[in-house]
Design a protein around this motif. Structure first.
Motif, mmCIF file in Angstrom:
data_model
loop_
_atom_site.group_PDB
_atom_site.id
_atom_site.type_symbol
_atom_site.label_atom_id
_atom_site.label_comp_id
_atom_site.label_asym_id
_atom_site.label_seq_id
_atom_site.Cartn_x
_atom_site.Cartn_y
_atom_site.Cartn_z
ATOM 1 N N ASP A 131 0.810 -1.007 0.198
ATOM 2 C CA ASP A 131 0.257 0.147 0.140
ATOM 3 C C ASP A 131 0.753 1.325 0.029
ATOM 4 O O ASP A 131 0.364 2.198 -0.190
ATOM 5 N N GLY A 132 2.032 1.070 0.057
ATOM 6 C CA GLY A 132 3.128 2.194 -0.053
ATOM 7 C C GLY A 132 3.374 2.974 1.387
ATOM 8 O O GLY A 132 4.115 3.787 1.427
ATOM 9 N N PHE A 133 3.157 2.055 2.675
ATOM 10 C CA PHE A 133 3.234 2.663 3.812
ATOM 11 C C PHE A 133 4.166 1.627 4.650
ATOM 12 O O PHE A 133 4.538 0.372 4.246
ATOM 13 N N GLU A 134 4.980 2.261 5.455
ATOM 14 C CA GLU A 134 5.932 1.503 6.457
ATOM 15 C C GLU A 134 5.136 0.528 6.966
ATOM 16 O O GLU A 134 3.929 0.511 7.488
ATOM 17 N N LEU A 135 5.763 -0.616 7.101
ATOM 18 C CA LEU A 135 4.878 -2.085 7.376
ATOM 19 C C LEU A 135 4.553 -2.126 8.704
ATOM 20 O O LEU A 135 3.327 -2.412 9.133
ATOM 21 N N THR A 136 5.325 -1.372 9.930
ATOM 22 C CA THR A 136 4.868 -1.585 11.335
ATOM 23 C C THR A 136 3.677 -0.779 11.533
ATOM 24 O O THR A 136 2.671 -1.115 11.985
ATOM 25 N N LEU A 137 3.591 0.535 10.771
ATOM 26 C CA LEU A 137 2.630 1.145 10.864
ATOM 27 C C LEU A 137 1.325 0.702 10.026
ATOM 28 O O LEU A 137 0.158 0.665 10.697
ATOM 29 N N THR A 138 1.442 0.056 9.061
ATOM 30 C CA THR A 138 0.342 -0.786 8.437
ATOM 31 C C THR A 138 -0.334 -1.970 9.326
ATOM 32 O O THR A 138 -1.476 -1.812 9.468
ATOM 33 N N ILE A 139 0.707 -2.905 9.919
ATOM 34 C CA ILE A 139 0.110 -4.081 10.388
ATOM 35 C C ILE A 139 -0.495 -3.485 11.934
ATOM 36 O O ILE A 139 -1.359 -4.088 12.299
ATOM 37 N N ASN A 140 0.318 -2.621 12.614
ATOM 38 C CA ASN A 140 0.063 -2.428 14.003
ATOM 39 C C ASN A 140 -0.840 -1.334 14.151
ATOM 40 O O ASN A 140 -1.749 -1.313 15.167
ATOM 41 N N TYR A 141 -1.150 -0.528 13.201
ATOM 42 C CA TYR A 141 -2.090 0.436 13.364
ATOM 43 C C TYR A 141 -3.254 0.602 12.443
ATOM 44 O O TYR A 141 -4.366 0.405 12.623
ATOM 45 N N LEU A 142 -2.928 0.818 10.974
ATOM 46 C CA LEU A 142 -3.753 0.829 10.069
ATOM 47 C C LEU A 142 -4.840 -0.102 9.811
ATOM 48 O O LEU A 142 -6.064 -0.156 9.581
ATOM 49 N N ALA A 143 -4.165 -1.609 9.904
ATOM 50 C CA ALA A 143 -4.949 -2.501 9.767
ATOM 51 C C ALA A 143 -6.089 -2.814 10.985
ATOM 52 O O ALA A 143 -7.344 -2.886 10.568
ATOM 53 N N PRO A 144 -5.794 -2.579 12.097
ATOM 54 C CA PRO A 144 -6.810 -2.427 13.297
ATOM 55 C C PRO A 144 -7.788 -1.408 13.121
ATOM 56 O O PRO A 144 -8.888 -1.575 13.456
ATOM 57 N N PHE A 145 -7.220 -0.332 12.399
ATOM 58 C CA PHE A 145 -8.219 0.939 12.262
ATOM 59 C C PHE A 145 -9.150 0.577 11.197
ATOM 60 O O PHE A 145 -10.351 0.898 11.505
ATOM 61 N N LEU A 146 -8.675 0.180 10.272
ATOM 62 C CA LEU A 146 -9.706 -0.457 9.250
ATOM 63 C C LEU A 146 -10.503 -1.431 9.501
ATOM 64 O O LEU A 146 -11.858 -1.333 9.426
ATOM 65 N N LEU A 147 -10.251 -2.438 10.177
ATOM 66 C CA LEU A 147 -10.844 -3.556 10.576
ATOM 67 C C LEU A 147 -12.006 -3.137 11.351
ATOM 68 O O LEU A 147 -13.029 -3.465 11.182
ATOM 69 N N THR A 148 -11.394 -2.485 12.504
ATOM 70 C CA THR A 148 -12.634 -2.098 13.428
ATOM 71 C C THR A 148 -13.725 -1.211 13.080
ATOM 72 O O THR A 148 -14.697 -1.625 13.328
ATOM 73 N N ASN A 149 -13.211 -0.233 12.104
ATOM 74 C CA ASN A 149 -14.534 0.702 11.555
ATOM 75 C C ASN A 149 -15.140 -0.210 10.699
ATOM 76 O O ASN A 149 -16.408 0.028 11.026
ATOM 77 N N ASN A 150 -14.721 -1.336 10.138
ATOM 78 C CA ASN A 150 -15.846 -2.165 9.049
ATOM 79 C C ASN A 150 -16.438 -2.991 9.871
ATOM 80 O O ASN A 150 -17.721 -3.420 9.351
ATOM 81 N N LEU A 151 -15.999 -3.366 11.053
ATOM 82 C CA LEU A 151 -16.988 -4.200 12.041
ATOM 83 C C LEU A 151 -17.689 -3.515 13.104
ATOM 84 O O LEU A 151 -18.572 -4.232 13.570
ATOM 85 N N ILE A 152 -17.716 -2.054 13.077
ATOM 86 C CA ILE A 152 -18.550 -1.552 13.912
ATOM 87 C C ILE A 152 -19.860 -1.609 13.895
ATOM 88 O O ILE A 152 -20.488 -1.827 15.077
ATOM 89 N N PRO A 153 -20.546 -1.921 12.664
ATOM 90 C CA PRO A 153 -21.924 -2.226 12.700
ATOM 91 C C PRO A 153 -22.366 -3.431 13.418
ATOM 92 O O PRO A 153 -23.233 -3.717 13.941
ATOM 93 N N LEU A 154 -21.455 -4.424 13.318
ATOM 94 C CA LEU A 154 -21.847 -5.892 13.848
ATOM 95 C C LEU A 154 -21.459 -5.846 15.536
ATOM 96 O O LEU A 154 -22.297 -6.356 16.348
ATOM 97 N N LEU A 155 -20.737 -4.972 15.691
ATOM 98 C CA LEU A 155 -20.414 -4.625 17.154
ATOM 99 C C LEU A 155 -21.532 -3.669 17.918
ATOM 100 O O LEU A 155 -21.999 -4.051 18.978
ATOM 101 N N ARG A 156 -22.140 -2.878 16.994
ATOM 102 C CA ARG A 156 -23.395 -2.103 17.756
ATOM 103 C C ARG A 156 -24.452 -2.889 17.630
ATOM 104 O O ARG A 156 -25.377 -2.875 18.806
ATOM 105 N N LYS A 157 -24.727 -3.804 16.587
ATOM 106 C CA LYS A 157 -25.762 -4.786 16.818
ATOM 107 C C LYS A 157 -25.849 -5.842 18.043
ATOM 108 O O LYS A 157 -26.628 -6.046 18.728
ATOM 109 N N ALA A 158 -24.477 -6.223 18.354
ATOM 110 C CA ALA A 158 -24.391 -6.989 19.723
ATOM 111 C C ALA A 158 -24.788 -6.155 20.634
ATOM 112 O O ALA A 158 -25.336 -6.837 21.839
ATOM 113 N N SER A 159 -24.379 -4.908 21.029
ATOM 114 C CA SER A 159 -24.444 -4.112 22.035
ATOM 115 C C SER A 159 -26.154 -4.167 22.038
ATOM 116 O O SER A 159 -26.600 -3.977 23.280
#
Length: 284
Positions: free
Chosen positions: A100-128
């Motif tokens: 993706d053109g980003f330093e890999l530590t940043l990508t794996i440790n931050y950008l990936a969980p940021f993206l994943l969590t935001n994409n799964l927020i609708p499921l988390l809201r339904k569970a709540s």
């Protein structure tokens, strides 16, 4: 049946957490980047816990497209998500840039969980809505001791978020976790009304594949003195499986809840990071 997703769950504290959650009867989704390793992990958890509801999702978090595909797979197959543990992480001796053109530590440790969590927020809201709450636990760090201050937006290096200047493994890792903490606090505030509780945890300085990598370049003198995987994994479980009346959100934990640097966060800085992050991952 409650559902939990644990990233980086084929070894170390992620595997420990997955086993403990499966023992409690959760539908347990384990993530890793090797399907063969995931298959053996699922088989092991089923055999040791007696819980047949253990499944796997494969994704290499060095690619944000992989994260998007994994997110969609979960959304397509599950209606709710009660617990999300963002545990997957990495360190690199030499600076590397991903697809993706980003330093890999940043990508794996931050950008990936940021993206994943935001994409799964609708499921988390339904569970709540069903249970009164859902939980996100971001695995972070305090450094070498539980007594260290909790990093927040005041520690962001805005001029070099991708560690292009005088790269070091520790510097890149620390910066990625500063961003993860800031994301934790921001998302917790955004999700207050939805009862999605988001906290970060320092598992301690424990012996894992990651710390062995750090030790290999001389940054840990005696790895045998580090804490066990069980020690660190239990800190995650203490949050993931806390009693129903545990409603804490937007906080940081080690062996106990840590005091944050300030009660008056820099909202402008938090919003700035959120905007930068959404642009980097192309979040719609």
């Amino acid at each position: 049946m409650k559902t939990a997703l644990i990233t980086g769950a084929t070894n170390g504290i992620g595997l420990y957490a997955a086993r403990k959650i499966a023992e409690q009867g959760f539908r347990t989704i384990v993530h890793g980047r090797s399907q063969s390793l995931l298959d053996s992990t699922v088989e092991d958890i089923i055999l040791t816990t007696g819980n047949d509801n253990v499944l796997s999702v494969v994704a290499d978090f060095s690619s944000l497209d992989n994260v998007r595909s994994m997110s969609q797979e979960i959304v397509d197959n599950f209606n709710t998500l009660d617990v999300l543990i963002n545990n997957a992480g990495a360190t690199f001796r030499d600076r590397q840039v991903g697809i993706d053109g980003f330093e890999l530590t940043l990508t794996i440790n931050y950008l990936a969980p940021f993206l994943l969590t935001n994409n799964l927020i609708p499921l988390l809201r339904k569970a709540s809505l069903d249970n009164g709450y859902s939980r996100v636990i971001n695995v972070s760090t305090l450094g070498n001791t539980d007594d260290s201050d909790v990093a927040d937006e005041s520690d962001i290096n805005w001029k070099d978020m991708q560690t292009t200047e005088r790269y070091s493994l520790i510097k890149a890792y620390w910066r990625s976790k500063v961003l993860l903490n800031t994301f934790t606090f921001s998302l917790a505030e955004k999700e207050l009304e939805n009862q999605v509780h988001i906290n970060a945890v320092h598992p301690g300085t424990i012996r894992t594949n990651m710390t062995e990598n750090i030790a290999s370049i001389g940054l840990i003198e005696d790895i045998s003195k580090l804490e066990s995987i069980d020690y660190g994994g239990q800190r995650i479980i203490n949050l993931a499986l806390a009693d129903n009346d545990f409603k804490v959100t937007g906080q940081f934990f080690a062996h106990k809840q840590k005091k944050l640097k300030t009660n008056n966060p820099n909202i402008e800085a938090r919003d700035k990071l959120w905007k930068i992050s959404t642009e980097l991952v192309n979040l719609k």
